[in-house]
Design an enzyme around this catalytic site. Structure first.
Site, mmCIF file in Angstrom:
data_model
loop_
_atom_site.group_PDB
_atom_site.id
_atom_site.type_symbol
_atom_site.label_atom_id
_atom_site.label_comp_id
_atom_site.label_asym_id
_atom_site.label_seq_id
_atom_site.Cartn_x
_atom_site.Cartn_y
_atom_site.Cartn_z
ATOM 1 N N HIS A 182 -3.702 -11.402 -1.492
ATOM 2 C CA HIS A 182 -2.388 -11.682 -0.909
ATOM 3 C C HIS A 182 -2.532 -12.713 0.190
ATOM 4 O O HIS A 182 -3.551 -12.787 0.871
ATOM 5 C CB HIS A 182 -1.733 -10.406 -0.367
ATOM 6 C CG HIS A 182 -2.578 -9.646 0.606
ATOM 7 N ND1 HIS A 182 -3.578 -8.790 0.212
ATOM 8 C CD2 HIS A 182 -2.584 -9.631 1.963
ATOM 9 C CE1 HIS A 182 -4.161 -8.262 1.275
ATOM 10 N NE2 HIS A 182 -3.583 -8.763 2.356
ATOM 11 N N THR A 219 -7.129 -5.025 4.203
ATOM 12 C CA THR A 219 -6.880 -3.592 4.021
ATOM 13 C C THR A 219 -6.363 -3.282 2.624
ATOM 14 O O THR A 219 -6.461 -2.141 2.184
ATOM 15 C CB THR A 219 -5.880 -3.060 5.068
ATOM 16 O OG1 THR A 219 -4.655 -3.775 4.946
ATOM 17 C CG2 THR A 219 -6.426 -3.218 6.480
ATOM 18 N N CYS A 224 -3.471 0.707 -7.134
ATOM 19 C CA CYS A 224 -3.328 -0.449 -6.237
ATOM 20 C C CYS A 224 -1.879 -0.520 -5.775
ATOM 21 O O CYS A 224 -0.954 -0.615 -6.584
ATOM 22 C CB CYS A 224 -3.722 -1.736 -6.962
ATOM 23 S SG CYS A 224 -3.284 -3.224 -6.060
ATOM 24 N N ASN A 235 -6.871 -12.669 4.229
ATOM 25 C CA ASN A 235 -8.004 -11.931 4.760
ATOM 26 C C ASN A 235 -8.888 -11.483 3.604
ATOM 27 O O ASN A 235 -8.385 -11.097 2.547
ATOM 28 C CB ASN A 235 -7.517 -10.707 5.543
ATOM 29 C CG ASN A 235 -6.695 -11.091 6.761
ATOM 30 O OD1 ASN A 235 -6.970 -12.095 7.403
ATOM 31 N ND2 ASN A 235 -5.675 -10.300 7.062
HETATM 32 P P1 AMP Z 1 -4.359 -7.240 4.955
HETATM 33 O O1 AMP Z 1 -4.659 -6.476 6.223
HETATM 34 O O2 AMP Z 1 -4.605 -8.702 5.046
HETATM 35 O O3 AMP Z 1 -5.010 -6.596 3.749
HETATM 36 O O4 AMP Z 1 -2.797 -7.131 4.758
HETATM 37 C C1 AMP Z 1 -2.168 -6.064 4.147
HETATM 38 C C2 AMP Z 1 -0.742 -6.118 4.591
HETATM 39 O O5 AMP Z 1 0.034 -5.337 3.705
HETATM 40 C C3 AMP Z 1 -0.509 -5.571 6.001
HETATM 41 O O6 AMP Z 1 0.050 -6.598 6.810
HETATM 42 C C4 AMP Z 1 0.480 -4.418 5.782
HETATM 43 O O7 AMP Z 1 1.441 -4.329 6.790
HETATM 44 C C5 AMP Z 1 1.082 -4.771 4.441
HETATM 45 N N1 AMP Z 1 1.600 -3.662 3.652
HETATM 46 C C6 AMP Z 1 0.952 -2.519 3.325
HETATM 47 N N2 AMP Z 1 1.725 -1.745 2.563
HETATM 48 C C7 AMP Z 1 2.889 -2.420 2.372
HETATM 49 C C8 AMP Z 1 4.101 -2.141 1.669
HETATM 50 N N3 AMP Z 1 4.294 -1.008 0.976
HETATM 51 N N4 AMP Z 1 5.098 -3.060 1.719
HETATM 52 C C9 AMP Z 1 4.929 -4.199 2.408
HETATM 53 N N5 AMP Z 1 3.814 -4.526 3.078
HETATM 54 C C10 AMP Z 1 2.811 -3.642 3.078
HETATM 55 ZN ZN ZN Z 2 -3.253 -4.783 -7.649
#
Ligand code: AMP
Ligand code: ZN
Length: 112
Positions: free
Chosen positions: A98, A93, A3, A85
């Site tokens: 979060h 994603t 994760c 989300n």
């Molecule tokens: P969600 O689409 O709601 O699952 O949001 C996932 C978020 O995580 C997206 O806005 C990505 O830009 C962000 N994200 C993914 N990998 C990282 C990372 N290594 N550091 C900071 N943000 C990230």
């Molecule tokens: Zn986790």
């Protein structure tokens, strides 16, 4: 566990931290959608809001209080938004609960 956010918590993947306490971590989103775009996550892995229950949902209070504190620290006096989300249709994603904290501009009023 494979994760990405657990790896950010453990420090295996770097992040720009903006807030941390015993239960909650917050860091800058790597692909910001607004001038201020922070992700607030529980240190305990929970897949998403669909996996909240009586036994783990206290964390939502901690996360919202963190959101308020972070918004104040970024001077978002004009307002801000918190979004989580869930699942495919919700556009989740990363399967680690979060909350997006967004602000620093007049946000799009179209939520969906
Ligand atoms: P969600 O689409 O709601 O699952 O949001 C996932 C978020 O995580 C997206 O806005 C990505 O830009 C962000 N994200 C993914 N990998 C990282 C990372 N290594 N550091 C900071 N943000 C990230
Ligand atoms: Zn986790």
């Amino acid at each position: 566990m494979d994760c990405i956010f657990c790896k950010i918590i453990s420090g295996d993947i770097p992040s720009e931290k903006v807030f941390e306490n015993e239960k909650v971590l917050a860091f800058k989103d790597i692909n910001p959608m607004a001038p201020v775009h922070i992700l607030i996550i529980p240190k305990e892995h929970i897949d998403g809001a669909d996996m909240l229950s009586d036994s783990n949902a206290d964390i939502v209070k901690d996360i919202m209080l963190a959101a308020k504190q972070i918004a104040q620290s970024f001077n978002l006096d004009n307002g801000w938004r918190v979004v989580t989300n869930v699942g495919n249709d919700g556009g989740q994603t990363v399967r680690h609960l979060h909350f997006h904290l967004l602000g620093g501009k007049k946000l799009n009023t179209e939520l969906a």
